[in-house]
Structures are given as C-alpha cells and as structure tokens.
Write an enzyme that holds these catalytic residues in place. Structure first.
Site, short mmCIF file in Angstrom:
data_model
loop_
_atom_site.label_atom_id
_atom_site.label_comp_id
_atom_site.label_asym_id
_atom_site.label_seq_id
_atom_site.Cartn_x
_atom_site.Cartn_y
_atom_site.Cartn_z
N ARG A 144 0.93 -1.00 -0.18
CA ARG A 144 -0.03 -0.10 -0.10
C ARG A 144 1.03 1.25 0.19
O ARG A 144 1.84 1.24 0.86
CB ARG A 144 -0.87 -0.10 1.19
CG ARG A 144 -0.57 -0.15 2.69
CD ARG A 144 -0.24 1.27 3.27
NE ARG A 144 0.44 1.06 4.53
CZ ARG A 144 1.58 1.31 4.77
NH1 ARG A 144 2.44 1.51 3.80
NH2 ARG A 144 2.05 1.28 6.08
N ASP A 202 -0.17 0.74 13.06
CA ASP A 202 -0.84 1.28 14.28
C ASP A 202 -1.72 0.53 15.18
O ASP A 202 -1.52 0.74 16.40
CB ASP A 202 -2.03 2.20 13.47
CG ASP A 202 -1.62 3.17 12.39
OD1 ASP A 202 -0.39 3.68 12.58
OD2 ASP A 202 -1.96 3.61 11.70
#
Length: 356
Positions: free
Chosen positions: A130, A298
């Site tokens: 990504r 995250d």
C-alpha cells in the site's frame, strides 16, 4: 481493584480521512509512486484523490496514524482511557472521523480550522502493498496554543502516557516539545513512532532533539534503516540499530525501549537497561484471510500500549500488538473487527534472546 485509567493515554497526529482503493501499477507509475511509499502530497498529486473516487470505487475510511492507534487501544482499555488531539476542518469529513472515534469510545479534542477542509490520505493498494499520499490541509494548521490552553492542558496533566507520531514533526514541533518536557518533568511515559522514512531523513534535527526525552520509540524496518542512516550509525543490522538507539543519551534515569516491527517477520526490542535484544516471532496470517496491511503498524502499537498502560509484562505487550495487528490485516483498511475485542495472553509467548 481495577485501575483508574481515565484519560491516561493521550495521542497527537494528523486526523485524516483515508481514500482507499485497489489500483493497478500503472496508476502508481502515473503519479511516480512506489508500492510502499508514505509521502506528503505535492501539487502534482492533488488530482489523484478525485481520480480514486471517480475511477477506482474508493472507500472512505477513518484514518490518521495515531487516531487509528488510539481507537484500537481504547477498544482494549476501560472506558474513557484515551484522548486524541489534532486539527480538522468544519466539514462532513471531520464528522466522519469523529463518528469513528466515538464508536470506539475514543474522546477527541480537535482544533477546528474553519478555513481549510479536513485532511485526506490516498491509500493505493496493490496486492499486499500500500502506498500512502497525505494531503494534510487542516491537519497541518495544528498549533501549540491549542494544547496549552488551560482547558486542553488539563488533558495533558491528567495523562500518564503520551503517544505522538513522527508525522507531527512536520506540523507542530512546539507541541511535541511541550508534551515531552511535561512528561519528563513529571516522570511520565513519552512515546513516539518514526512513522515514515522521510521523518528521519528530513527531520533529523527534530528527532535528535526529542530522542533524549523518548521512553519508548516505535518503528518498522524501513524506518529503522532510515534512522540508522540519518544518525550515521554505520550499521544496517536492525538488532544493532535498535540497541544503539536505545543506548543514546537520555534526559532522565528512566531506560529507553526501542521496538522495531518487520511486518510478518520478527519484532525486535532493545532497551538501555539490558545488553540483550529480544526477538519475537510473528504468527503468519494465511493469504486467504488477508484483507490489506494498511493500519497493521498502528494496531501493533495500540495492542502494545493497552497492555503497557495496564502494567503487563513486555512479552504480553508485544503479543497483544501482534494479535491486534493480525486482526486488522484481515479487514479492508485500518479497521478493527466488529464486536468486543479482548486480548488473552497465551502464557507461552516468548522471544529469542540475542546479543546485538
């Protein structure tokens, strides 16, 4: 007796609405992007955001690295444990971001910019890769005067642990400095994430100035390599980099921990109070179950900090990080599974102990 963690975790970053789409490599080439970039948008990138909406059936997803982390941590913590700071516009995108935070029980303390729209981040997914292109817009207007206002500074004084991404160096270094100095003066835990390789490359002086006050530093293998180069460590071995950064000068007697993830490879942890480096295995996620990897880093920090705040052992912190990241990569975008999330340590998770 349960711990009182009300407002114990405070985070800062750029709240961004993600525009996520599966694309072809031709689109990456058109905008001169690499498969795993994490960059700030230049003027030539601005048409990309509308292109994703018009031609690639893009999804709008709540984003912003630290807000993703604090949403995940709050899902694993008692109610009202976490508070997020950042800047948004007065628009529908800000309402979408706040709605996602509210759903997770995360309290937001936004500075609202009436003149700029809420920031966005283009997420271009190609297979397992990504590429991220951030258009900060309102997010880049965050000012230290917001956090130091008495009503908002009360959140800083109430917290025990602070988490700020390296992205925020480009927005409000003064805010980072104010919070770090408060943590230092009050023996609280100050943590940061390297966030992207450009942070170490272009904000080296900011990193060097802040590092003495950092108690826990997170990053991935690409960011670790960029940090090693920026600090002229003369090694690219991730174990040695972790240990050397952990051993750099500190502003207090508290040890510094450095945590480097490597995707599906092992996680490396070094600390200034030990000569050993701990290398933790990662349980693979079957290809058939993979959604995309956006938000995995995250989520790792979310799981780690949720356990750390509850004074759990290091092994449990890392295991929780791996577990929650594994949940997120089974979703599309930086989303957490629906329903109650509960981490249960295995009791058998342990690292290999190595000398760097």
């Amino acid at each position: 007796m349960a711990q009182n963690l009300r407002g114990a975790l405070v985070g800062f970053c750029n709240p961004l609405l993600d525009i996520s789409a599966v694309v072809d490599e031709g689109l990456l080439a058109e905008y001169k992007l690499n498969a795993d970039d994490a960059i700030m948008a230049s003027p030539e990138h601005l048409p990309l955001f509308q292109t994703l909406m018009d031609k690639y059936n893009a999804q709008l997803l709540p984003g912003g690295s630290a807000q993703n982390t604090l949403r995940g941590a709050q899902l694993l913590l008692p109610a009202d444990s976490a508070v997020f700071f950042g800047a948004v516009g007065a628009d529908e995108n800000a309402r979408l971001l706040k709605g996602a935070a509210d759903k997770a029980g995360l309290r937001t303390n936004y500075m609202v910019n009436e003149e700029k729209p809420t920031g966005t981040c283009a997420l271009l997914i190609t297979g397992k890769h990504r590429s991220m292109v951030a258009n900060l817009s309102a997010a880049e207007s965050y000012d230290v005067s917001h956090v130091t206002a008495p009503a908002n500074w009360a959140d800083i004084e109430a917290a025990r642990l602070y988490y700020i991404t390296g992205f925020f160096f480009a927005v409000s270094d003064a805010s980072i400095d104010a919070v770090a100095k408060h943590a230092l003066a009050n023996n609280k835990t100050f943590t940061m994430n390297l966030s992207a390789s450009f942070v170490a490359e272009f904000f080296t002086s900011h990193v060097e100035k802040t590092l003495p006050m950092i108690n826990i530093l997170f990053g991935n293998e690409v960011e670790a390599a960029a940090l090693a180069k920026a600090l002229k460590l003369s090694t690219s071995d991730i174990r040695q980099v972790a240990k050397r950064v952990a051993d750099m000068p500190r502003a207090s007697d508290r040890p510094r921990m450095v945590v480097f993830t490597q995707g599906a490879q092992s996680t490396v942890v070094a600390s200034s109070d030990s000569d050993e480096v701990r290398v933790y295995p990662v349980a693979p996620v079957p290809d058939a179950e993979l959604g995309d990897t956006n938000g995995a880093g995250d989520a790792f920090v979310a799981g780690f900090l949720a356990q750390y705040l509850q004074e759990q052992p290091l092994d449990a912190c890392v295991e929780a990080g791996h577990w929650l990241a594994g949940q997120v990569v089974r979703q599309i975008g930086p989303n957490y599974p629906e329903g109650e999330l509960k981490f249960v340590p295995s009791g058998s998770f342990a690292p290999a102990i190595e000398k760097p």
